[in-house]
Design a protein around this motif. Structure first.
Motif, short mmCIF file in Angstrom:
data_model
loop_
_atom_site.label_atom_id
_atom_site.label_comp_id
_atom_site.label_asym_id
_atom_site.label_seq_id
_atom_site.Cartn_x
_atom_site.Cartn_y
_atom_site.Cartn_z
N ASN A 133 10.27 -7.70 -11.16
CA ASN A 133 10.39 -6.28 -11.52
C ASN A 133 11.80 -5.82 -11.90
O ASN A 133 12.07 -4.64 -12.01
N ARG A 134 12.72 -6.81 -12.09
CA ARG A 134 14.10 -6.44 -12.37
C ARG A 134 14.45 -6.50 -13.85
O ARG A 134 13.96 -7.35 -14.58
N CYS A 181 15.84 -10.63 -17.29
CA CYS A 181 14.82 -9.74 -16.73
C CYS A 181 13.57 -10.52 -16.40
O CYS A 181 13.41 -11.66 -16.80
N ILE A 222 7.31 -8.25 -16.83
CA ILE A 222 7.31 -6.79 -16.92
C ILE A 222 6.50 -6.37 -18.15
O ILE A 222 6.60 -6.98 -19.21
N VAL A 250 10.51 -0.12 -13.16
CA VAL A 250 11.35 -1.32 -13.01
C VAL A 250 12.66 -1.00 -12.28
O VAL A 250 13.11 0.13 -12.25
N SER A 301 10.09 1.00 -18.12
CA SER A 301 10.34 0.11 -19.26
C SER A 301 9.70 0.67 -20.53
O SER A 301 8.64 1.29 -20.49
#
Ligand code: GUN
Ligand code: ZN
Length: 666
Positions: free
Chosen positions: A592-593, A618, A622, A628, A643
């Motif tokens: 989730n980064r 990332c 995602i 995020v 996002s």
């Protein structure tokens, strides 16, 4: 040699399916994609396509090159002056003529240099359009030459931006190989070539294979052009597969043949009693008047109709992407011809890929239009995400009611049957999952009944055979994880489960159906962010605040600290600072980064939006429109947001926004 190659600036603004509404900046102006580029015949053009909506056009450099008069004028005044179009111009190289006549009187180097000299915006190398269904040996041999010519084009151009066409006939692996190789080189746009023969013979099923095996290996940050696609009935399908540009000679070729393009097919002027649309041609002339006209005037009027209809379809597609109804449009259009329906069905084979690009949350509801809807990415995603929820001992399967289901439970018939496990009087309501069985999403745990798209969908109340079969399969899979399965009689009957489970016993116990608020928020979080996220976010004694008007959960607090808000429109969690912190602690890096570089760190902390060019890593899983976490290289939480692109796109793009930041200062 030091070259200063001009570059395109391409940004995605909205997404749906694999489709994108984008902004493409060229040296001769900015255009919106998806875009239709009318084909301009140098020297023969009679219609001013800009008057009918064209922002970009395509013309043929080879036809200019071959004609002394056109060549001299183009070299002297430039191609924009020659065809009298001030906006962006793409030129083709003569490859199409090569595919028609087997030979052209120009070399790759000559035509690339010529395109540079006449000032085209984007030129094309002399690729070999290998037809469908050739022997593999030929496809491989020609692909090698296409790739060599692409490489050569890069070497001889100075500032010219270049197309480079994906070939590989109908071999998906060759298409993928070609797409990957070209994607690693410095090209600005990627056409997908040699598809005209497929479209001419209605081989749309194979067109899907060709396009999908190409786009999934092309860089997301470059526009893709489906070469020679000019029929509006195909646009939405092609866009949903990730195509951004179309070119149409169809508008004039069909007009020459007294044919009218329509979003659902083609009409012959000779058969018309009434004019079929509301464009200026159809409202100002009768079929008889058109039939009585001299050929050239009629051709131009029909071409204007064809352009109007084609551009209207492009605008419909923009609208559909922005509101999230592209699949609905595709499903409607693909009913125009049985072979288009075949193509739509073939998308099932690309579910995994499409799911990654399709945003999980949309403004518009999911409308079921037939069994093909069951193959949509939303259904596929739901069935994957429902596995994130830890199973209980027992499951109670109930039929659909009015949505949201949990508010209409009084409609449920009270006869239940036990089809698996011994009756266990110890099992209380807390050990029991209550799950609605419905089309198209199969199984919907009652706690999720307000989540998009499980609440925001419509399907017929009387199911078709395909849907029944599909739900049956889903159920078989779903009930495996439970010790005890209790089914409402209506579910048994509707989905013909009594045939499969002959040893049913009537279940006489009174069954309690309740939805606990804490259970609900934890389950939504698990479903949205992954297993265990519910515990991580809401493990302390949380306070749930409900809307006074609707009675629905709005906010979740820990003391004074807001953790997250349940968005009313789609029932998903929007994080607050504390929620972001808790999720960051729980989810392992890089889950989730979005990781930004040092330069962007202060901006992120201030809550400014994150541009793709500052992202150094990332989570590629995602999706667009997800919550995020924005972190630095040390995985320190800087901010959080929503996002705009998916993980792959965020990594590939160097232009535009990647994340709309909600809050910084963490
Ligand atoms: N126009 C239609 N198909 C093609 C193709 O495969 N290559 C090129 N260059 N132009 C085309
Ligand atoms: Zn019309």
């Amino acid at each position: 040699i030091l070259r200063k190659v001009k570059n395109l600036n391409f940004e995605i603004k909205y997404k749906d399916g694999r489709g994108r509404v984008g902004i493409l900046k060229t040296p001769h102006g900015t255009i919106k994609t998806p875009a239709l580029m009318p084909v301009i015949h140098p020297g023969k053009q009679t219609i001013q396509v800009a008057d009918y909506g064209a922002e970009v056009v395509i013309t043929n450099a080879y036809l200019i090159y071959k004609n002394d008069e056109l060549r001299e004028k183009a070299l002297q005044d430039g191609v924009h002056e020659l065809i009298n179009f001030p906006g962006p111009i793409i030129t083709d190289s003569g490859s199409f003529q090569l595919s028609l006549y087997g030979d052209v009187e120009v070399s790759n180097q000559e035509i690339v240099e010529f395109q540079e000299k006449i000032g085209t915006d984007i030129g094309t190398s002399l690729d070999l359009p290998t037809p469908p269904s050739v022997k593999r040996e030929r496809a491989e041999k020609e692909l090698k030459i296409t790739l060599q010519r692409a490489q050569e084009a890069l070497e001889v151009r100075k500032e010219l931006m270049l197309n480079s066409v994906v070939q590989g006939s109908t071999f998906p692996d060759l298409r993928s190989e070609c797409a990957q190789a070209l994607g690693e080189m410095d090209f600005q746009v990627h056409p997908i070539g040699a598809v005209v023969p497929l479209m001419e013979s209605y081989r749309y099923h194979e067109l899907v294979d060709v396009v999908m095996s190409s786009v999934s290996y092309l860089p997301d940050s470059r526009p893709r052009h489906l070469m020679g696609a000019g029929h509006p009935m195909l646009f939405s399908l092609a866009v949903a597969m990730g195509c951004d540009l179309f070119d149409s000679a169809a508008y004039i070729l069909y007009a020459e043949a007294d044919r009218l393009l329509m979003p659902n097919g083609t009409l012959k002027l000779e058969n018309l009693y009434e004019m079929p649309c509301s464009c200026e041609v159809c409202t100002n002339y009768t079929p008889d008047e058109l039939r009585g006209m001299e050929k050239e005037k009629r051709r131009d009027l029909l071409a204007i109709h064809n352009l109007r209809v084609s551009f209207a379809e492009i605008r419909m597609i923009h609208q559909a992407i922005i509101e999230g109804s592209l699949w609905e449009l595709v499903e409607q259009r693909c009913r125009a011809h049985p072979f288009l329906l075949e193509a739509l069905r073939n998308l099932k084979n690309y579910q995994d890929d499409l799911e990654k690009y399709d945003p999980p949350y949309k403004k518009s509801a999911f409308f079921y239009s037939g069994p093909e809807s069951l193959n949509r990415p939303e259904v596929h995603r739901h069935l994957e995400r429902v596995k994130r929820i830890p199973p209980k001992k027992s499951v109670l399967l109930i039929p659909r009611t009015t949505k949201p289901y949990s508010e209409h439970l009084h409609h449920i018939p009270l006869e239940f049957y036990r089809i698996k496990g011994e009756p266990n009087l110890e099992n209380s309501a807390e050990d029991r999952q209550v799950t609605v069985v419905d089309v198209p999403f199969g199984v919907i745990p009652l706690e999720l009944d307000q989540l998009y798209p499980l609440a925001q969908n419509e399907s017929p109340r009387i199911h078709d055979e395909d849907s029944i079969l599909m739900v049956k399969n889903i159920l078989h899979d779903y009930i495996k994880d439970f010790e005890e399965v209790i089914v409402s009689e209506k579910v048994l009957r509707t989905f013909r489960l009594d045939e499969e489970f002959p040893t049913k016993d009537e279940y006489s116990e009174p069954l309690e159906i309740i939805v606990d608020d804490v259970e609900r928020i934890k389950m939504i979080a698990d479903y949205q962010f992954g297993s265990g996220s519910g515990e991580a976010l809401f493990n302390t004694s949380v306070q749930i605040v409900k809307s006074r008007k609707t009675g629905k959960i709005r906010h979740v607090y820990d003391g004074d600290e807001l953790i997250a808000t349940l968005r009313a429109s789609d029932g998903i969690f929007v994080l607050a600072r504390e929620g972001a912190r808790r999720l960051h602690r729980y989810l392992p890096y890089p889950k989730n980064r979005v990781v930004v570089n040092e330069d962007a760190e202060p901006f992120a902390r201030e809550g400014k939006s994150i541009f793709a060019k500052f992202v150094i890593n990332c989570d590629i899983n995602i999706h667009a429109k997800e919550e995020v976490l924005i972190v630095n290289e040390e995985d320190q939480l800087l901010a959080f947001g929503k996002s705009i692109l998916n993980g792959k796109e965020i990594l590939d793009f160097n232009t535009g926004q990647a994340v709309k930041t909600r809050k910084g200062g963490l």
